[in-house]
Design a protein around this motif. Sequence first.
Motif, mmCIF file in Angstrom:
data_model
loop_
_atom_site.group_PDB
_atom_site.id
_atom_site.type_symbol
_atom_site.label_atom_id
_atom_site.label_comp_id
_atom_site.label_asym_id
_atom_site.label_seq_id
_atom_site.Cartn_x
_atom_site.Cartn_y
_atom_site.Cartn_z
ATOM 1 N N LEU A 168 0.749 -0.965 -0.099
ATOM 2 C CA LEU A 168 -0.150 0.313 0.251
ATOM 3 C C LEU A 168 0.861 1.407 0.199
ATOM 4 O O LEU A 168 0.315 2.495 0.113
ATOM 5 N N MET A 169 2.080 1.197 1.005
ATOM 6 C CA MET A 169 3.017 2.488 0.735
ATOM 7 C C MET A 169 3.570 2.781 -0.594
ATOM 8 O O MET A 169 3.589 4.051 -0.581
ATOM 9 N N ALA A 170 3.934 1.181 -1.344
ATOM 10 C CA ALA A 170 4.739 1.742 -2.838
ATOM 11 C C ALA A 170 3.514 1.924 -3.339
ATOM 12 O O ALA A 170 4.220 3.074 -4.870
ATOM 13 N N LEU B 3 2.163 10.052 6.830
ATOM 14 C CA LEU B 3 3.237 8.711 6.725
ATOM 15 C C LEU B 3 4.587 8.628 6.717
ATOM 16 O O LEU B 3 5.347 9.415 7.142
ATOM 17 N N PRO B 4 4.984 7.563 7.854
ATOM 18 C CA PRO B 4 6.478 7.943 7.483
ATOM 19 C C PRO B 4 8.065 7.881 6.718
ATOM 20 O O PRO B 4 7.477 7.824 5.301
ATOM 21 N N GLU B 5 8.648 8.050 7.290
ATOM 22 C CA GLU B 5 10.270 8.976 6.393
ATOM 23 C C GLU B 5 10.494 6.783 6.519
ATOM 24 O O GLU B 5 9.971 5.759 6.959
ATOM 25 N N THR B 6 11.311 6.734 5.821
ATOM 26 C CA THR B 6 11.850 5.246 5.446
ATOM 27 C C THR B 6 12.656 4.369 7.699
ATOM 28 O O THR B 6 13.439 5.785 7.303
ATOM 29 N N GLY C 161 7.569 -2.042 12.606
ATOM 30 C CA GLY C 161 6.675 -3.161 13.752
ATOM 31 C C GLY C 161 5.489 -3.018 12.134
ATOM 32 O O GLY C 161 4.978 -3.458 12.087
ATOM 33 N N TRP C 162 5.440 -1.598 11.691
ATOM 34 C CA TRP C 162 4.370 -1.325 11.709
ATOM 35 C C TRP C 162 3.965 -1.483 9.652
ATOM 36 O O TRP C 162 3.052 -2.216 9.277
ATOM 37 N N LEU C 163 5.170 -1.473 8.860
ATOM 38 C CA LEU C 163 5.101 -1.915 7.768
ATOM 39 C C LEU C 163 5.430 -3.216 7.712
ATOM 40 O O LEU C 163 4.470 -3.746 6.964
ATOM 41 N N ARG C 164 5.264 -4.022 8.734
ATOM 42 C CA ARG C 164 5.963 -5.470 8.467
ATOM 43 C C ARG C 164 4.702 -6.023 8.803
ATOM 44 O O ARG C 164 4.278 -7.278 9.537
ATOM 45 N N SER C 165 3.744 -5.630 10.332
ATOM 46 C CA SER C 165 2.502 -5.525 10.702
ATOM 47 C C SER C 165 2.871 -7.028 11.580
ATOM 48 O O SER C 165 2.307 -7.919 11.988
ATOM 49 N N LEU C 166 4.126 -5.785 12.185
ATOM 50 C CA LEU C 166 4.878 -7.043 13.656
ATOM 51 C C LEU C 166 4.415 -6.375 14.848
ATOM 52 O O LEU C 166 4.383 -5.309 14.543
ATOM 53 N N PRO C 167 4.805 -6.293 16.021
ATOM 54 C CA PRO C 167 5.084 -6.215 17.574
ATOM 55 C C PRO C 167 6.003 -5.226 17.267
ATOM 56 O O PRO C 167 7.673 -5.933 17.036
ATOM 57 N N TYR D 175 13.313 5.199 -1.810
ATOM 58 C CA TYR D 175 11.352 5.367 -0.700
ATOM 59 C C TYR D 175 10.892 4.001 -0.887
ATOM 60 O O TYR D 175 11.189 2.939 -0.057
ATOM 61 N N VAL D 176 10.944 3.186 -1.948
ATOM 62 C CA VAL D 176 10.070 1.229 -2.615
ATOM 63 C C VAL D 176 10.969 0.541 -1.535
ATOM 64 O O VAL D 176 10.818 0.034 -0.890
ATOM 65 N N LYS D 177 12.614 1.192 -2.077
ATOM 66 C CA LYS D 177 12.770 0.058 -1.969
ATOM 67 C C LYS D 177 14.015 -0.282 -0.049
ATOM 68 O O LYS D 177 14.050 -1.115 0.345
#
Length: 488
Positions: free
Chosen positions: A24-26, A199-202, A220-226, A141-143
């Motif tokens: 979604l971010m990409a 949205l956040p910085e890389t 954690g947010w990007l990977r959907s992990l704590p 950014y995407v990378k």
Amino acid sequence: MANKIYNVGSENEEKYGSKHFQVLMAIIVCLPVFSYGTAMGWISPHKALLMGEDTPSNAPVTETEVSWMASIMFIFAPIAVFIYGIAADKFGRKNALLCCSIPIAVGWMIKLISAHPIALIGARAFIGFGAGGAFVVCPLYVKEISEDSIRGMTGTFVVFSQTAGNLLVFILGDFLPFNTVLWILLAIPVVHFCVFLKLPETPSYLIKCGKNEETRKVIGWLRSLPKDHKLVNEEIDRLIVEQTTCEPKFSPKLLFSDKTAVKAFWVALIVNLTREFCGCIAILVYASHIFTAARKDPNISISLSPNKQSIMLAAVQIVGSFLACQLVDRAGRKPLLAVTSVVAGFSMALLGVWFYLQGIGVFMPGWVPIAALCICIFADASGLQPLPFVIMTEMFSFQLRGTVATLVMAISLATDFALLRLFAPLTELIGYHFTFWMFSLICLSNVFYLIFCVPETKMRSLEDIYADLEGKNKRKKKSDEVVETNHV
């Protein structure tokens, strides 16, 4: 705001992670490139209106003025590449990307205010400036937000966004009034700016700024992990190690002082220039003539308006770009790029043969150039266009990534301008058949260059990639074979 954005649930809950936020971010990140695609295609459905009696301008626009509208973007884009490349390293990827949407929005606003030829040319200069920056910052950014298993797919979003923009503006221009189209196209950079503010910085740049805790939340947010998950900790450690040895800054001197990095730079540059010289841009410009010539064949029936032809080609590009998204992380960079180079090369050769036989009065079915044209555009979108962006970002460290992207994109955009300006004189000098055969030769030569000189970058570390460039992996393999033979 940050707590809401980075909240992924209870930290005691077992998490397996997800790639949805990265994808979604990409998509959101690439909206400025999407705007560039709409700007590139905007002239096609509106050229007849601007040059006709019912023009929204004060007088019909001339062919020379239309030519300047088409090319002015390629004059300002290379200038922007250097400015945004430096800004991305100094002020961050997010801030640089936000600044890409501002001149693009200004360009569309100028078009809404005035349709005078000078205003339209100036507006497209603004759009070209913002788009030039987007082509540098978006791949970076995407990378940096994508994990290794999907970075090939997300890397193809840059070109996919451009082709989607082309298709959108062709459809809008065919069905909606002039000003309505402009309002819709203005909304794209405005929406991007407003959404991207939240949205956040890389993670790479946050670590560089010493914001380790914020980096943990973002990963954690990007990977959907704590945020305290072991995978997040491992990625934080990797980024810290990367940052302790380098700090990003625009420095060609630093790049060219490293022999292996120079080899990697030449590989990235040649692969990107092959994308420009494969001839697909020229083919898109020349498509109208090919369709017109094909309609002269009494054995086939095809009657499409110039804009319907553009819609068809843009649809072919979309299908090719979508295929690239699906295959790039499965097939690898080199195989997919090599296959599409072969396909584009043979389709170019077939176009050359058709023009040659037509010139000497030998019959060849009119569907042949249409099929060759569509195959070439498909191959371009499914490999030749998107993969050089992916390879370019994967071959360099965080320290050099911005410098390389800046230099390569500046040269590539300048090449686009030169190619479009020289195509007509070249075809007059050597003929269309020799021109397309020259493009074919470049595509097919690229296959050999890929096989012998370009390392595979899929799911590989910089150490392994650079070992390939230096020939260490080949020497090690031979050494292992000798040892095994002696042991036997």
